[in-house]
Design a protein around this motif. Structure first.
Motif, PDB file in Angstrom:
ATOM      1  N   LEU A 290     -10.846 -12.615   9.637  1.00 51.63           N
ATOM      2  CA  LEU A 290     -11.746 -13.265  10.577  1.00 51.63           C
ATOM      3  C   LEU A 290     -13.107 -12.576  10.587  1.00 51.63           C
ATOM      4  CD1 LEU A 290     -11.939 -15.516  12.683  1.00 51.63           C
ATOM      5  CD2 LEU A 290     -11.179 -13.865  14.373  1.00 51.63           C
ATOM      6  N   SER A 291     -13.110 -11.252  10.553  1.00 49.32           N
ATOM      7  CA  SER A 291     -14.374 -10.519  10.512  1.00 49.32           C
ATOM      8  C   SER A 291     -15.106 -10.732   9.203  1.00 49.32           C
ATOM      9  CB  SER A 291     -14.130  -9.030  10.716  1.00 49.32           C
ATOM     10  OG  SER A 291     -13.659  -8.804  12.018  1.00 49.32           O
TER      11      SER A 291
ATOM     12  N   PHE B 106     -16.776 -26.920   9.986  1.00 46.98           N
ATOM     13  CA  PHE B 106     -17.305 -28.119  10.614  1.00 46.98           C
ATOM     14  C   PHE B 106     -16.477 -28.385  11.857  1.00 46.98           C
ATOM     15  CE2 PHE B 106     -18.558 -28.704   6.225  1.00 46.98           C
ATOM     16  CZ  PHE B 106     -19.859 -29.146   6.356  1.00 46.98           C
ATOM     17  N   GLU B 107     -17.115 -28.878  12.885  1.00 47.78           N
ATOM     18  CA  GLU B 107     -16.400 -29.241  14.108  1.00 47.78           C
ATOM     19  C   GLU B 107     -16.709 -30.697  14.424  1.00 47.78           C
ATOM     20  OE1 GLU B 107     -15.867 -27.858  18.730  1.00 47.78           O
ATOM     21  OE2 GLU B 107     -17.338 -26.842  17.472  1.00 47.78           O
ATOM     22  N   MET B 108     -15.644 -31.489  14.536  1.00 44.85           N
ATOM     23  CA  MET B 108     -15.783 -32.897  14.891  1.00 44.85           C
ATOM     24  C   MET B 108     -14.629 -33.254  15.804  1.00 44.85           C
ATOM     25  SD  MET B 108     -16.313 -36.071  12.360  1.00 44.85           S
ATOM     26  CE  MET B 108     -16.722 -37.667  12.998  1.00 44.85           C
ATOM     27  N   ASN B 109     -14.948 -33.931  16.888  1.00 50.97           N
ATOM     28  CA  ASN B 109     -13.927 -34.303  17.875  1.00 50.97           C
ATOM     29  C   ASN B 109     -13.153 -33.088  18.369  1.00 50.97           C
ATOM     30  OD1 ASN B 109     -14.681 -36.991  17.528  1.00 50.97           O
ATOM     31  ND2 ASN B 109     -13.176 -37.305  15.915  1.00 50.97           N
ATOM     32  N   LYS B 110     -13.879 -31.978  18.586  1.00 51.23           N
ATOM     33  CA  LYS B 110     -13.329 -30.741  19.135  1.00 51.23           C
ATOM     34  C   LYS B 110     -12.281 -30.094  18.239  1.00 51.23           C
ATOM     35  CE  LYS B 110     -14.700 -31.742  23.679  1.00 51.23           C
ATOM     36  NZ  LYS B 110     -15.430 -30.921  24.522  1.00 51.23           N
ATOM     37  N   ARG B 111     -12.322 -30.370  16.918  1.00 51.73           N
ATOM     38  CA  ARG B 111     -11.426 -29.739  15.949  1.00 51.73           C
ATOM     39  C   ARG B 111     -12.251 -29.055  14.880  1.00 51.73           C
ATOM     40  NH1 ARG B 111      -6.448 -33.115  13.895  1.00 51.73           N
ATOM     41  NH2 ARG B 111      -5.998 -31.078  13.046  1.00 51.73           N
ATOM     42  N   LEU B 112     -11.829 -27.870  14.491  1.00 54.06           N
ATOM     43  CA  LEU B 112     -12.506 -27.118  13.441  1.00 54.06           C
ATOM     44  C   LEU B 112     -11.882 -27.429  12.091  1.00 54.06           C
ATOM     45  CD1 LEU B 112     -12.983 -23.568  14.977  1.00 54.06           C
ATOM     46  CD2 LEU B 112     -14.771 -25.114  14.226  1.00 54.06           C
TER      47      LEU B 112
ATOM     48  N   ASP C  96     -21.903 -16.752  21.687  1.00 60.45           N
ATOM     49  CA  ASP C  96     -21.406 -17.940  20.982  1.00 60.45           C
ATOM     50  C   ASP C  96     -20.649 -17.551  19.713  1.00 60.45           C
ATOM     51  OD1 ASP C  96     -22.471 -19.654  22.885  1.00 60.45           O
ATOM     52  OD2 ASP C  96     -24.384 -19.850  21.822  1.00 60.45           O
ATOM     53  N   ARG C  97     -21.073 -16.467  19.076  1.00 64.52           N
ATOM     54  CA  ARG C  97     -20.373 -15.974  17.887  1.00 64.52           C
ATOM     55  C   ARG C  97     -18.960 -15.508  18.274  1.00 64.52           C
ATOM     56  NH1 ARG C  97     -22.533 -13.425  12.868  1.00 64.52           N
ATOM     57  NH2 ARG C  97     -24.561 -13.903  13.767  1.00 64.52           N
ATOM     58  N   ARG C  98     -18.844 -14.808  19.411  1.00 62.31           N
ATOM     59  CA  ARG C  98     -17.519 -14.375  19.889  1.00 62.31           C
ATOM     60  C   ARG C  98     -16.647 -15.581  20.244  1.00 62.31           C
ATOM     61  NH1 ARG C  98     -20.822 -10.477  22.162  1.00 62.31           N
ATOM     62  NH2 ARG C  98     -20.945 -11.539  24.166  1.00 62.31           N
ATOM     63  N   LYS C  99     -17.234 -16.606  20.844  1.00 62.41           N
ATOM     64  CA  LYS C  99     -16.481 -17.818  21.178  1.00 62.41           C
ATOM     65  C   LYS C  99     -16.011 -18.528  19.899  1.00 62.41           C
ATOM     66  CE  LYS C  99     -16.761 -22.186  23.685  1.00 62.41           C
ATOM     67  NZ  LYS C  99     -15.965 -22.869  22.696  1.00 62.41           N
ATOM     68  N   LEU C 100     -16.883 -18.576  18.883  1.00 62.92           N
ATOM     69  CA  LEU C 100     -16.493 -19.184  17.612  1.00 62.92           C
ATOM     70  C   LEU C 100     -15.336 -18.412  16.988  1.00 62.92           C
ATOM     71  CD1 LEU C 100     -16.882 -21.159  15.260  1.00 62.92           C
ATOM     72  CD2 LEU C 100     -18.618 -19.589  14.366  1.00 62.92           C
ATOM     73  N   LYS C 101     -15.401 -17.094  17.020  1.00 64.05           N
ATOM     74  CA  LYS C 101     -14.294 -16.289  16.480  1.00 64.05           C
ATOM     75  C   LYS C 101     -12.992 -16.582  17.216  1.00 64.05           C
ATOM     76  CE  LYS C 101     -16.397 -12.220  14.431  1.00 64.05           C
ATOM     77  NZ  LYS C 101     -16.450 -10.767  14.423  1.00 64.05           N
ATOM     78  N   ALA C 102     -13.059 -16.710  18.527  1.00 64.15           N
ATOM     79  CA  ALA C 102     -11.859 -17.023  19.311  1.00 64.15           C
ATOM     80  C   ALA C 102     -11.336 -18.419  18.977  1.00 64.15           C
ATOM     81  CB  ALA C 102     -12.157 -16.907  20.800  1.00 64.15           C
ATOM     82  N   ASP C 103     -12.231 -19.381  18.808  1.00 66.24           N
ATOM     83  CA  ASP C 103     -11.824 -20.744  18.458  1.00 66.24           C
ATOM     84  C   ASP C 103     -11.182 -20.789  17.075  1.00 66.24           C
ATOM     85  OD1 ASP C 103     -12.807 -21.599  20.884  1.00 66.24           O
ATOM     86  OD2 ASP C 103     -14.664 -22.452  20.057  1.00 66.24           O
ATOM     87  N   VAL C 104     -11.764 -20.056  16.119  1.00 64.37           N
ATOM     88  CA  VAL C 104     -11.198 -20.011  14.765  1.00 64.37           C
ATOM     89  C   VAL C 104      -9.837 -19.340  14.794  1.00 64.37           C
ATOM     90  CG1 VAL C 104     -11.507 -19.010  12.464  1.00 64.37           C
ATOM     91  CG2 VAL C 104     -13.435 -20.117  13.614  1.00 64.37           C
ATOM     92  N   GLN C 105      -9.708 -18.270  15.555  1.00 62.80           N
ATOM     93  CA  GLN C 105      -8.419 -17.568  15.657  1.00 62.80           C
ATOM     94  C   GLN C 105      -7.344 -18.463  16.258  1.00 62.80           C
ATOM     95  OE1 GLN C 105      -7.843 -14.268  14.535  1.00 62.80           O
ATOM     96  NE2 GLN C 105      -5.761 -14.985  14.745  1.00 62.80           N
ATOM     97  N   SER C 106      -7.703 -19.261  17.268  1.00 60.60           N
ATOM     98  CA  SER C 106      -6.699 -20.153  17.866  1.00 60.60           C
ATOM     99  C   SER C 106      -6.388 -21.340  16.959  1.00 60.60           C
ATOM    100  CB  SER C 106      -7.160 -20.622  19.239  1.00 60.60           C
ATOM    101  OG  SER C 106      -8.286 -21.447  19.130  1.00 60.60           O
TER     102      SER C 106
END
Length: 92
Positions: free
Chosen positions: A38-39, A73-79, A18-28
């Protein structure tokens, strides 16, 4: 007139996948971030929790908390960042 309270539904430690997925989401979401930035924001070894918060109208907010300080924070699929810097605040 007065703000209504929110309710914390869960507060759990994040897993490695989940940490790797969060990093990918933040990067995108924030492509201007470099790999080093990012690190620094989401380190591999520090305590990172996911907190689910229910608002009084039924909305769900997910907070990512690093060492007891919210970072996203994530709301409505947006960071949304909390306080990272002026370069990151450009949200697509």
């Amino acid at each position: 007139m007065f703000a209504k309270p929110f309710r914390v539904k869960s507060n759990t430690a994040i897993k490695g996948s989940d940490r790797r997925k969060l990093k990918a989401d933040v990067q995108s979401a924030f492509p201007s971030l470099s790999g080093a930035e990012l690190s620094h924001l989401i380190p591999n070894k520090e305590e990172l929790n996911v907190v689910k918060i229910y608002l009084h109208k039924g909305d769900v907010v997910t907070a990512y908390v690093l060492s007891k300080n919210p970072i996203f924070f994530e709301m409505n699929k947006r960071l949304y960042p909390t306080d990272i810097g002026p370069d990151v605040l450009i949200i697509r």
